[in-house]
Write an enzyme that holds these catalytic residues in place. Structure first.
Site, PDB file in Angstrom:
ATOM      1  N   SER A 153       0.851  -1.188   0.000  1.00 51.85           N
ATOM      2  CA  SER A 153       0.000   0.000   0.000  1.00 51.85           C
ATOM      3  C   SER A 153       0.885   1.235   0.000  1.00 51.85           C
ATOM      4  O   SER A 153       2.020   1.198   0.478  1.00 51.85           O
ATOM      5  CB  SER A 153      -0.901   0.025   1.242  1.00 51.85           C
ATOM      6  OG  SER A 153      -1.624   1.244   1.316  1.00 51.85           O
ATOM      7  N   TYR A 166      -2.121   0.154  10.456  1.00 56.77           N
ATOM      8  CA  TYR A 166      -2.105  -0.380   9.089  1.00 56.77           C
ATOM      9  C   TYR A 166      -0.773  -0.140   8.379  1.00 56.77           C
ATOM     10  O   TYR A 166      -0.223  -1.064   7.764  1.00 56.77           O
ATOM     11  CB  TYR A 166      -3.266   0.239   8.313  1.00 56.77           C
ATOM     12  CG  TYR A 166      -3.521  -0.313   6.945  1.00 56.77           C
ATOM     13  CD1 TYR A 166      -4.085  -1.576   6.764  1.00 56.77           C
ATOM     14  CD2 TYR A 166      -3.253   0.451   5.811  1.00 56.77           C
ATOM     15  CE1 TYR A 166      -4.361  -2.067   5.501  1.00 56.77           C
ATOM     16  CE2 TYR A 166      -3.530  -0.032   4.541  1.00 56.77           C
ATOM     17  CZ  TYR A 166      -4.081  -1.287   4.387  1.00 56.77           C
ATOM     18  OH  TYR A 166      -4.353  -1.768   3.128  1.00 56.77           O
TER      19      TYR A 166
END
Length: 262
Positions: A153, A166
């Site tokens: 990501s 995250y």
């Protein structure tokens, strides 16, 4: 001189078997569809066996070769036997796409410890263990041109307030991409990653619809929009294809330029 047909064949996945984790929806499903369209036999993965079966029937009606692996990847103790059984049933996948993951948008001080552990368990440890099992199986099967592709990501190297956990998992996955590339590249298995930006998937629906945060995302992006889920396909097909035979240990960023702005 190579013929034009040779260039086209560089992007074919015919004769290949690809396991895409978390492929019952979102980017995983888009990647699975793209692989099927390029000739691969695909293995759909998710926790809901009934949903997977319905997806398989739909894809088969369009000519796709589809198998199913209804397995919760968060159940780490079960993975060894489950993956072994999968390989015995359908053959050893020579392409693994690590896509499964969960999301937690929270400040560190507000997140419960069990939530933090669960995210790291699913997003990082499950991917690490499955990559280990997949690489071992590829080596045992003497797989030629094995591929491990991991969705990281842009939230790995970047950080922002209110989203503390995250990025830790995603940065770990970036390290995994490089480690696998060095560990297995010389044995015919490449490892690469895809770092998606802000895609309009089910998991991002709340953020996209937020009256404050949604427009901020669009305003930050040079393309001034959210990505369509199908815009992940080209990078995924390329990295799995013969065209990427000399690409190893790198992460392709698909974010419209979001991560280069300030």
């Amino acid at each position: 001189m190579s013929s034009l047909a040779t260039y086209q064949a560089d992007f074919s996945l015919a004769g290949r078997c690809a396991l895409i984790t978390g492929s019952s929806a979102g980017l995983g499903l888009e990647i699975a569809r793209a692989y099927a369209a390029h000739g691969a036999r695909i293995i759909l993965n998710g926790r809901d066996a009934q949903k997977l079966q319905l997806l398989a029937e739909s894809l088969r009606s369009q000519g796709a070769q589809v198998d199913l692996w209804p397995q919760d990847l968060g159940d780490l103790p079960a993975l060894d036997a489950s993956y072994d059984a999968l390989c015995k049933r359908v053959g050893t996948p020579d392409i693994l796409v690590n896509n499964v993951g969960i999301r937690l948008r929270s400040r560190l001080q507000d997140a419960a410890w069990d939530q933090i552990e669960q995210l790291l368990h699913v997003d990082l440890l499950a991917t690490l263990k499955l990559s280990k099992l997949a690489a071992q199986a590829m080596l045992a099967a003497q797989t030629q041109a094995g591929r491990i592709i991991t969705l990281t990501s842009i939230a790995g190297p970047l950080a922002r307030p209110g989203d503390a956990i995250y990025p830790v998992a995603k940065q770990g996955l970036s390290g995994l991409v490089r480690s696998l590339a060095v560990e297995f590249g010389g044995q015919g298995i490449t490892s690469n990653g895809i770092a998606p930006g802000t895609f309009a998937t089910e998991s991002n629906a709340a953020l996209a619809q937020d009256p404050v945060k949604g427009p901020l995302v669009v305003g930050r992006n040079p393309l001034a929009r959210w990505a369509r889920p199908d815009e992940i396909r080209a990078a995924a097909v390329f990295l799995a294809s013969p065209a990427a035979s000399y690409v190893n240990g790198h992460i392709v960023v698909v974010d419209g330029g979001f991560s280069i702005t300030f």
